[in-house]
Design a protein around this motif. Structure first.
Motif, short mmCIF file in Angstrom:
data_model
loop_
_atom_site.label_atom_id
_atom_site.label_comp_id
_atom_site.label_asym_id
_atom_site.label_seq_id
_atom_site.Cartn_x
_atom_site.Cartn_y
_atom_site.Cartn_z
N LEU A 395 -4.15 3.61 3.18
CA LEU A 395 -4.00 2.24 3.66
C LEU A 395 -2.93 2.15 4.74
CD1 LEU A 395 -4.98 -0.65 3.25
CD2 LEU A 395 -3.25 -0.93 1.50
N ASP A 396 -1.85 2.90 4.59
CA ASP A 396 -0.79 2.90 5.61
C ASP A 396 -1.32 3.34 6.97
OD1 ASP A 396 1.18 1.96 3.95
OD2 ASP A 396 1.97 3.93 3.44
N MET A 397 -2.16 4.37 6.98
CA MET A 397 -2.70 4.86 8.26
C MET A 397 -3.61 3.82 8.91
SD MET A 397 -3.36 8.95 7.76
CE MET A 397 -4.32 8.84 6.26
N ALA A 398 -4.43 3.16 8.08
CA ALA A 398 -5.31 2.12 8.63
C ALA A 398 -4.50 0.95 9.18
CB ALA A 398 -6.28 1.64 7.55
N LEU A 399 -3.50 0.51 8.42
CA LEU A 399 -2.68 -0.63 8.86
C LEU A 399 -1.89 -0.29 10.11
CD1 LEU A 399 -1.38 -1.86 5.38
CD2 LEU A 399 -3.00 -3.04 6.87
N ASP A 400 -1.39 0.94 10.19
CA ASP A 400 -0.63 1.34 11.38
C ASP A 400 -1.50 1.25 12.62
OD1 ASP A 400 1.77 2.68 12.65
OD2 ASP A 400 0.22 4.18 13.07
N HIS A 401 -2.74 1.73 12.53
CA HIS A 401 -3.63 1.68 13.69
C HIS A 401 -3.99 0.24 14.04
CE1 HIS A 401 -6.72 3.20 16.47
NE2 HIS A 401 -7.43 2.16 16.08
N LEU A 402 -4.32 -0.54 13.02
CA LEU A 402 -4.69 -1.94 13.27
C LEU A 402 -3.53 -2.72 13.89
CD1 LEU A 402 -6.65 -2.56 9.95
CD2 LEU A 402 -7.64 -2.48 12.25
N PHE A 403 -2.32 -2.45 13.44
CA PHE A 403 -1.14 -3.16 13.97
C PHE A 403 -0.89 -2.78 15.43
CE2 PHE A 403 3.47 -3.47 14.69
CZ PHE A 403 3.67 -4.82 14.40
N ARG A 404 -0.98 -1.49 15.74
CA ARG A 404 -0.68 -1.03 17.10
C ARG A 404 -1.66 -1.60 18.13
NH1 ARG A 404 -1.70 3.93 17.62
NH2 ARG A 404 -2.11 4.65 15.50
N HIS A 405 -2.88 -1.91 17.71
CA HIS A 405 -3.89 -2.40 18.65
C HIS A 405 -4.19 -3.89 18.45
CE1 HIS A 405 -4.82 1.66 20.12
NE2 HIS A 405 -4.65 2.05 18.87
N ALA A 406 -3.32 -4.58 17.72
CA ALA A 406 -3.55 -6.00 17.43
C ALA A 406 -3.06 -6.89 18.57
CB ALA A 406 -2.84 -6.39 16.13
N THR A 407 -3.68 -8.05 18.70
CA THR A 407 -3.22 -9.03 19.69
C THR A 407 -1.98 -9.77 19.19
OG1 THR A 407 -4.77 -10.65 18.77
CG2 THR A 407 -5.52 -9.36 20.65
N LEU A 408 -1.85 -9.89 17.89
CA LEU A 408 -0.64 -10.45 17.28
C LEU A 408 0.05 -9.34 16.49
CD1 LEU A 408 -2.04 -13.82 15.85
CD2 LEU A 408 -0.91 -13.45 18.06
N GLN A 409 1.37 -9.35 16.53
CA GLN A 409 2.11 -8.33 15.80
C GLN A 409 3.23 -8.97 15.00
OE1 GLN A 409 3.10 -5.31 18.80
NE2 GLN A 409 1.24 -4.20 18.23
N PRO A 410 2.88 -9.73 13.96
CA PRO A 410 3.89 -10.40 13.15
C PRO A 410 4.64 -9.40 12.27
CG PRO A 410 1.75 -10.64 12.14
CD PRO A 410 1.52 -9.95 13.46
N GLU A 411 5.84 -9.78 11.88
CA GLU A 411 6.57 -8.94 10.94
C GLU A 411 5.94 -8.99 9.56
OE1 GLU A 411 10.75 -9.97 10.99
OE2 GLU A 411 11.13 -8.32 12.38
N TYR A 412 5.44 -10.17 9.18
CA TYR A 412 4.89 -10.33 7.84
C TYR A 412 3.60 -11.15 7.90
CZ TYR A 412 9.75 -9.19 6.77
OH TYR A 412 10.98 -8.59 6.74
N VAL A 413 2.66 -10.81 7.05
CA VAL A 413 1.46 -11.61 6.86
C VAL A 413 1.45 -12.05 5.39
CG1 VAL A 413 -1.06 -11.64 6.82
CG2 VAL A 413 0.15 -10.41 8.64
N PRO A 414 1.55 -13.36 5.11
CA PRO A 414 1.52 -13.82 3.72
C PRO A 414 0.20 -13.46 3.05
CG PRO A 414 2.24 -15.57 5.20
CD PRO A 414 1.71 -14.47 6.07
N LEU A 415 0.25 -13.11 1.79
CA LEU A 415 -0.94 -12.75 1.03
C LEU A 415 -1.07 -13.64 -0.21
CD1 LEU A 415 -0.85 -8.84 1.17
CD2 LEU A 415 -2.20 -10.40 2.58
N PRO A 416 -2.27 -13.74 -0.76
CA PRO A 416 -2.47 -14.56 -1.96
C PRO A 416 -1.73 -13.96 -3.16
CG PRO A 416 -4.57 -13.99 -0.90
CD PRO A 416 -3.52 -13.14 -0.27
N PRO A 417 -1.47 -14.79 -4.17
CA PRO A 417 -0.89 -14.27 -5.41
C PRO A 417 -1.77 -13.17 -5.99
CG PRO A 417 -0.87 -16.67 -5.41
CD PRO A 417 -1.66 -16.26 -4.21
N ARG A 418 -1.13 -12.26 -6.71
CA ARG A 418 -1.78 -11.10 -7.34
C ARG A 418 -2.08 -9.99 -6.36
NH1 ARG A 418 -6.90 -12.49 -10.69
NH2 ARG A 418 -7.50 -13.53 -8.76
#
Length: 560
Positions: A395-418
């Motif tokens: 998951l870290d490798m996928a997220l790293d690639h998605l973040f590097r090529h994203a139009t937005l690069q927020p520090e945090y993305v809120p997620l649902p409970p659980r």
């Protein structure tokens, strides 16, 4: 003439050719040999049901298998022209558990008071209106066909063949060091136990125990597991990743656009997909050419790590087919994971819908749903990394690639409970740095310090199991579900610190100032400390010495 409106038929034909080329390059399954689970059956069969049905089934099987019948209907056994070659007992309170070659049955003889009997059987034919083993996924060797005559006939035919040695793959791998089930008597994660439709997983103290004989290989436990302690092995995520990478690269290379991966299980799922694909021509809702079917042993065996990897490889979407044969809790778990994955992609600026849970019982229903298959934005540059065996690393490798090529690069993305990703908030006014949370944390997200009273935290390691919050005696911890892309995600951050407190007798540090202040407030009226509050300010050794000296005839009281 095809009457599907709004279709760019030039691109549709190009997509169809690209899909055919993509499916042709899918790599073969790995040659690595899997561990197997062995069963032995001598054919000793237990039949349970009313006399009207059970005796007929027993008469058919008794020439092939050794049979015992437990009759659930009241009354005597009807006479037959010839003596039976099997036992038929009127019973109540029947209980059955086990698996092929190792079923245990217990029952009470009708009219015999409190007498209970038990036996062991290799096979069970349960003709009860409600199966005695309620699991959605029944154990191997257990047949519960209901009252349908064709289903009963099929079960009898299969039972007659079940003598000998059998084996199946051991579908999972379990790494207990990663398990977040429980610590110090506090329950944390129960995701695998809750979702298992075969009831093959149970609590075993701080860990879980998976019964390989009951495990049906659905892989839902590995999808729901937040840490990767349970990993699917039939085959593992690296092979699924290799398939995705090869298929999507070929599809793109052949000019295909907006590819969607349709994950479906073998059996009923494959049947629906094949029927739709074979009859798409000229139908209002056929198989869209951009949808690439990918068969899994079970549709629940992949989750957010594989899905986000597929998007990183260039997929515009992921569809997962749920048929009537799957346990209902699987759909709920997959929807939760899809919601979480979509929040991450949307937070990074990848527009559109990327995930679709397809509930379909017919080819037509599948085709209608796929007419609205996802068409989300994928990274312009496709990833090339190989999927790691460890779930969180993949998951870290996928997220790293998605973040590097994203139009937005927020520090945090809120997620649902659980959600199994996030941070914790510590109320410094309540926290005494007792470090009970550190002892409870199963993933090394919380740590203390060898040099000072400090509570430290690594967000990447946190699985939001809640053990720290449940363990904290001061109720000072709350969970913050989110996906962090901050520079500090993989770094140790300081959550709280205080001054060390030294024993007033020997001057040895043994606690924190906050902890001693809290204890003074809570224990000032305790009988053991009334008139001796200074003992709270002593280390354990000095407290004992002080108590012994006070009780001695020559005791001189407290020493400071």
């Amino acid at each position: 003439m095809n009457d599907r409106p709004g279709i760019d038929w030039v691109q549709e034909h190009r997509n169809a050719a690209a899909r055919a080329a993509a499916l042709a390059v899918a790599p073969p399954p790995p040659s690595d040999s899997l561990q197997t689970v062995a069963y032995t059956s001598a054919g000793k069969t237990l039949i349970i049901g009313s006399a009207e049905i059970a005796l007929k089934c027993a008469d058919q099987l008794c020439g092939v298998l050794p049979v015992t019948v437990l009759l659930t209907s009241p009354g005597g056994v009807a006479a037959q022209p010839a003596p039976r070659s099997y036992s038929a007992l009127h019973c109540s309170e029947i209980q059955v558990s086990g698996w092929l070659g190792a079923f245990d049955a217990r029952w009470r003889d009708a009219g015999r008071g409190v007498l209970r009997r038990e036996g062991r059987f290799d096979l069970v034919l349960d003709l009860s209106a409600i199966p005695l083993i309620p699991a959605h996924q029944k154990p191997h060797g257990y047949f519960a066909p209901g009252s349908s005559e064709p289903d009963i006939a099929t079960a009898i035919g299969e039972l007659a063949q079940m003598i000998g040695e059998f084996e199946k793959p051991k579908y999972f791998r379990y790494k207990d060091r990663l398990c977040a089930h429980s610590r110090n008597g506090q329950t944390g994660c129960t995701a695998c136990i809750d979702i298992c439709s075969a009831r093959a997983i149970a609590s075993a103290g701080d860990l879980v125990r998976v019964n390989p004989y009951l495990c049906a290989g659905c892989g839902a436990c590995t999808t729901a597991c937040p840490t990767g302690a349970l990993a699917y092995a039939y085959p593992g995520a690296p092979y699924t990743g290799d398939r995705l990478r090869a298929v999507l690269a070929s599809y793109k290379g052949e000019g295909g656009l907006d590819p969607v991966i349709l994950f479906h299980g073998a059996g009923h799922g494959t049947g629906l997909v094949s029927a739709l694909d074979a009859n798409s021509e000229g139908q209002p809702y056929g198989m869209p050419a951009r949808v690439i079917p990918m068969e899994l042993h079970h549709m629940a065996s992949t989750g957010i790590d594989v899905w986000l990897t597929a998007v990183a490889y260039g997929a515009s979407g992921i569809s997962v087919l749920v048929t009537e044969s799957e346990a209902p809790q699987y759909a709920e778990a997959l929807e939760d994971q899809m919601g979480m994955a979509q929040e991450i992609l949307s937070g990074l600026g990848y527009a559109g819908v990327h995930f679709q849970l397809v509930r379909a019982a017919t080819p037509g229903g599948l085709g209608e749903a796929l007419a609205n298959a996802p068409a989300g934005i994928a990274p312009q540059q496709s990833a090339t990394f190989h999927v790691a065996q460890e779930k969180r690393n993949a998951l870290d490798m996928a997220l790293d690639h998605l973040f590097r090529h994203a139009t937005l690069q927020p520090e945090y993305v809120p997620l649902p409970p659980r959600s199994p990703f996030g941070a914790i908030a510590v109320d410094k006014g309540r926290c005494t740095l007792c470090m009970s949370c550190v002892g409870a944390c199963p993933s090394s997200a919380l740590m203390d310090s060898d040099t000072a009273p400090q509570l430290r935290f690594v967000e990447k390691n946190c699985v939001q199991c809640g053990l720290c919050a449940n363990t904290c005696p001061e109720d000072a911890i709350s969970l913050l579900p989110r996906m962090s892309f901050a520079d500090t995600r993989n770094k140790t951050v300081l959550l709280n610190e205080t001054e060390p407190f030294c024993c007033i007798r020997c001057n040895k540090p043994f606690g924190t100032l906050l902890m001693i202040q809290s204890m003074l407030g809570k224990l000032s009226q305790h009988s053991a400390f009334q008139g001796n509050l200074d003992r709270i300010r002593m280390c354990g050794d000095c407290r004992v010495i002080d108590m012994m000296q006070s009780n001695s005839p020559e005791g001189g009281g407290s020493h400071r």
